[in-house]
Design an enzyme around this catalytic site. Sequence first.
Site, PDB file in Angstrom:
ATOM      1  N   HIS A 411     -96.916  53.777   7.015  1.00 33.12           N
ATOM      2  CA  HIS A 411     -96.830  53.943   5.568  1.00 33.12           C
ATOM      3  C   HIS A 411     -97.096  52.634   4.833  1.00 33.12           C
ATOM      4  O   HIS A 411     -96.997  51.533   5.394  1.00 33.12           O
ATOM      5  CB  HIS A 411     -95.469  54.518   5.167  1.00 33.12           C
ATOM      6  CG  HIS A 411     -94.307  53.600   5.415  1.00 33.12           C
ATOM      7  ND1 HIS A 411     -93.875  52.665   4.504  1.00 33.12           N
ATOM      8  CD2 HIS A 411     -93.466  53.495   6.481  1.00 33.12           C
ATOM      9  CE1 HIS A 411     -92.822  52.028   4.985  1.00 33.12           C
ATOM     10  NE2 HIS A 411     -92.550  52.498   6.190  1.00 33.12           N
ATOM     11  N   CYS A 430     -90.197  52.567  11.168  1.00 41.28           N
ATOM     12  CA  CYS A 430     -91.570  52.980  10.868  1.00 41.28           C
ATOM     13  C   CYS A 430     -92.485  51.756  10.818  1.00 41.28           C
ATOM     14  O   CYS A 430     -92.023  50.620  10.793  1.00 41.28           O
ATOM     15  CB  CYS A 430     -91.620  53.718   9.540  1.00 41.28           C
ATOM     16  SG  CYS A 430     -90.828  55.357   9.594  1.00 41.28           S
TER      17      CYS A 430
END
Length: 513
Positions: A411, A430
């Site tokens: 992301h 992440c």
Amino acid sequence: MPSVTTNKASLPLLLLSFIIITISFQSCKKKHSELADDLFKITQNKVFKDLDPEIYAQAFKKELVAERSTLSNEAVIEAYYKANDYQPTFTLQHLSNGDLDAIPEYYCKVNEHGLDPNLFQPNDLRVLVTKFHDKQAFKTPEEAYQALAKLELLTASSLIKYSNALQFGVINPKKLYSRYFTATKRPDSTSMKAVFSAGSIKTYLDSIQPKSPQYLALQKVFIAGDSLPGLSKEETHRYLLVNLERLRWRNKPYEAKYVYVNIPDFKLDVIEDGKSILNMKVCVGQGRNMDKQNSLGAFNDTCRIEKPFPRETPQLNSVIHSVDVNPVWNIPQSIANKEIIVEAAKDRYYLANKNIDVFKDGDKIDDPESIDWSGITKENNDYDFKQRPGDDNSLGKIKFLFKNKSSVYLHDTPAKSAFRQSMRAVSHGCVRLGDPQALAKNLFGEGEDFDTIVKDMSEDNPEPTSISLPQKTPIYITYVTCWADENGVIQYRPDVYGLDIVLYAHLQKYMSK
């Protein structure tokens, strides 16, 4: 007393049965004779002239029981010999052509792979093979049968063990690391039985030597005993050792195009036809060894045990299937408990300023500022939190989705300053992208979808949008601390998660001394 009559129709059947039994007996005797003759021709030892396969089979079974605990994959070995009438496969096919003599030489050179030759018993095998070249070595059938069984079992066991080590590695990463979710092929009965069907053992052993350019580059430095810049010889040796083992694992990308993230390097590459066509910095999850307190050169014993930090990015492979532009962040409960409610307790307007909505039992709370967050703990936290799209959204303007057990994804991020740091293990798990729009352009290509992504990412009042990739792209998130770059220069990176130390600890019992 009634007379007994013979059914004339049964006579041909009886005669046929007698003929079949006779032929079978003669065929069996012939087979027995051929086996004895073949062994005598190969060994020139007279004791094999009268070899009885049935007695030898019993001797083989007895030796199998005696050696069971020392054999590698004994179930595969036993099943093979049972299915093949306990024929001495290796002696019949490979003694006279020199293959059995050559096997110990391969084992003795396995230290070039960082492994201990004694794992494969080259000296024991050499002694046995030498005996079979000596016409006077065996005086009795019992002695010959036992030696023949030993030779077969030792050859089969050591070849399977050696073959498994070079083709699959000596450590199973799935058993070593709790956060390892990469598809990894391990030895099975089909791969192990290949040693029995090899026409030439030497050709087979040559064929299973690791040949990837990466492996050969690291192996060359390993054999030479050179030191990498900034490392001692011993630490260099250990870096190369653990990464040679990683290269033996059957978990490498096979697709023509894929996304590749190397956690210790904090980099993402898009690889196509073996070359990087896009490279960018990334931030990964925090680890237990970010301060470099421990290294392969110096570490305490507790580091030998895998104790993953809760925020470590997992190793995995999957397929990127879509993107969310201007995503909503469904804040994980762990982050909510450790960070969100803590910050909300400090500042009653924290949630509003961060565009975080609060939910309870699925219903949105209209006035979260009215809640006394100082009284909320992880034990009584019944709230869910979602961050709306916007410049402050922790996922940035876009996230790339792929199925995985750890709920991680690639992301964007508003925290751009982290990319200027050399230590980029800063996320909750992440992978944050240094240039997410460049990755979107690479995966979507020029066209309507990419134009929509650019437009939506630039909006002041964004709305969430999901777009599927026209061509789903494999992704590999891996952990490699030493490799050869495109110029052949050996690179290495700090062991930010301490995974090298864990691997090295488990490798020690397999290492050359």
